[in-house]
Design an enzyme around this catalytic site. Structure first.
Site, PDB file in Angstrom:
ATOM      1  N   ASN A  81      -6.150  -4.062   4.491  1.00  0.00           N
ATOM      2  CA  ASN A  81      -6.465  -4.653   5.808  1.00  0.00           C
ATOM      3  C   ASN A  81      -7.801  -5.870   5.469  1.00  0.00           C
ATOM      4  O   ASN A  81      -7.935  -5.839   6.409  1.00  0.00           O
ATOM      5  CB  ASN A  81      -6.676  -4.156   6.778  1.00  0.00           C
TER       6      ASN A  81
ATOM      7  N   ASN B  56       0.853   0.864   3.389  1.00  0.00           N
ATOM      8  CA  ASN B  56       1.841  -0.219   4.221  1.00  0.00           C
ATOM      9  C   ASN B  56       1.331  -1.556   4.414  1.00  0.00           C
ATOM     10  O   ASN B  56       2.197  -2.686   4.783  1.00  0.00           O
ATOM     11  CB  ASN B  56       2.022   0.560   5.629  1.00  0.00           C
ATOM     12  N   HIS B  57       0.469  -1.629   4.869  1.00  0.00           N
ATOM     13  CA  HIS B  57       0.364  -3.722   4.959  1.00  0.00           C
ATOM     14  C   HIS B  57       0.149  -4.505   3.346  1.00  0.00           C
ATOM     15  O   HIS B  57      -0.495  -5.804   3.120  1.00  0.00           O
ATOM     16  CB  HIS B  57      -0.819  -3.590   5.560  1.00  0.00           C
TER      17      HIS B  57
ATOM     18  N   HIS C  80      -7.500   4.983  10.054  1.00  0.00           N
ATOM     19  CA  HIS C  80      -9.114   4.106  10.175  1.00  0.00           C
ATOM     20  C   HIS C  80      -9.564   5.387  11.552  1.00  0.00           C
ATOM     21  O   HIS C  80     -10.571   4.373  12.281  1.00  0.00           O
ATOM     22  CB  HIS C  80      -8.323   2.632  11.390  1.00  0.00           C
TER      23      HIS C  80
END
Ligand SMILES: [Fe+2]
Ligand SMILES: [Fe+2]
Length: 260
Positions: free
Chosen positions: A41, A68-69, A179
């Site tokens: 992120n 996943n990002h 997170h």
């Protein structure tokens, strides 16, 4: 004793600011040998760019894992094959760009293995992280017993299962992706350090890094929304692992939550 710091998902500019200001201090304070950070992120919440990866290396982060990002910033396809210090989940299908694990020299004799895996519960249905992980551990174990797994997953059950599955096979299984730092850090019976989620390094007064109003509106209206990184106080979440360099077992672990 080897000291390895694993930093939770770095989110946007506030996250990058936190690592820039704190990692150098930690390196002296905790006498760190190696610093890993999840960077999925790092670019405004979505993926990572060449410039931002360099920014993290300059902040004395030695190695970057993803999740996943990984593919959000398209330019990653230009450097993920050549940058040896960045890995993406290993259980993407064969042929996916980049690598899912690495072995990095720490000194003349010591090496550290890092594995990135993605869960499959509430996330894209990749290959089995347990079987893929086991095969990679076998491979890395020929060279070193110091192995850190970043298990990027949503479901606590899947993460805890991975911890027990890997107990005695790796030095630590550190969860990322939710997170929110969990308070369940422990050393499993055969010496594997474990935490369900190490947390996020980014804006503190946010919803998982995103501006609160946007996310609340999305829940209220169910309409699509463009996420923006929140501002204000930044937090750094990490876990410090103390690893016996001869056995690869974790002897101590300490959660870190810092604010600036
Ligand atoms: Fe994340
Ligand atoms: Fe994620």
């Amino acid at each position: 004793m080897l000291k390895v710091l694993m930093v939770g998902d770095i989110f946007g500019k506030p996250g990058r600011k936190a690592v820039k200001e704190l990692i150098k201090t930690y390196r002296n304070q905790y006498e760190l040998d190696f610093v890993i950070a999840n960077g999925e992120n790092a670019a405004g919440g979505n993926g990572i760019t060449r410039e931002i990866a360099n920014e993290l290396y300059n902040a004395q982060i030695d190695f970057i894992t993803m999740g996943n990002h990984t593919w959000d910033k398209k330019e990653i396809f230009q450097f993920i094959d050549t940058d040896k210090k960045i890995i993406r989940p290993a259980n993407y299908p064969p042929g996916t760009p980049g690598r899912g694990w690495a072995i990095v020299p720490l000194s003349n004799e010591l090496k550290i293995g890092i594995i990135n895996l993605s869960g499959r519960v509430f996330l894209p249905p990749l290959d089995c992280p347990f079987r893929v992980g086991e095969r990679i551990v076998e491979e890395i174990s020929k060279e070193t017993h110091i192995i850190i797994v970043d298990f990027h997953a949503e479901a606590t059950s899947e993460k805890i299962a991975m911890g027990w599955f890997m107990d005695g096979k790796v030095s630590a299984v550190v969860g990322t992706h939710t997170h929110v730092q969990t308070a369940d850090e422990r050393i499993l019976p055969y010496g594997t350090g474990y935490i369900t989620d190490v947390g996020m390094t980014g804006p503190h007064d946010s919803i998982l890094g995103v501006k609160r109003d946007i996310v609340i509106q999305k829940f209220l209206t169910q309409l699509p929304a463009r996420f923006e990184t929140a501002q204000g106080v930044a937090q750094l979440n990490a876990i410090l692992l103390e690893i016996d360099e001869t056995t690869g077992k974790t002897m101590g672990l300490k959660r870190i939550q810092d604010y600036l």
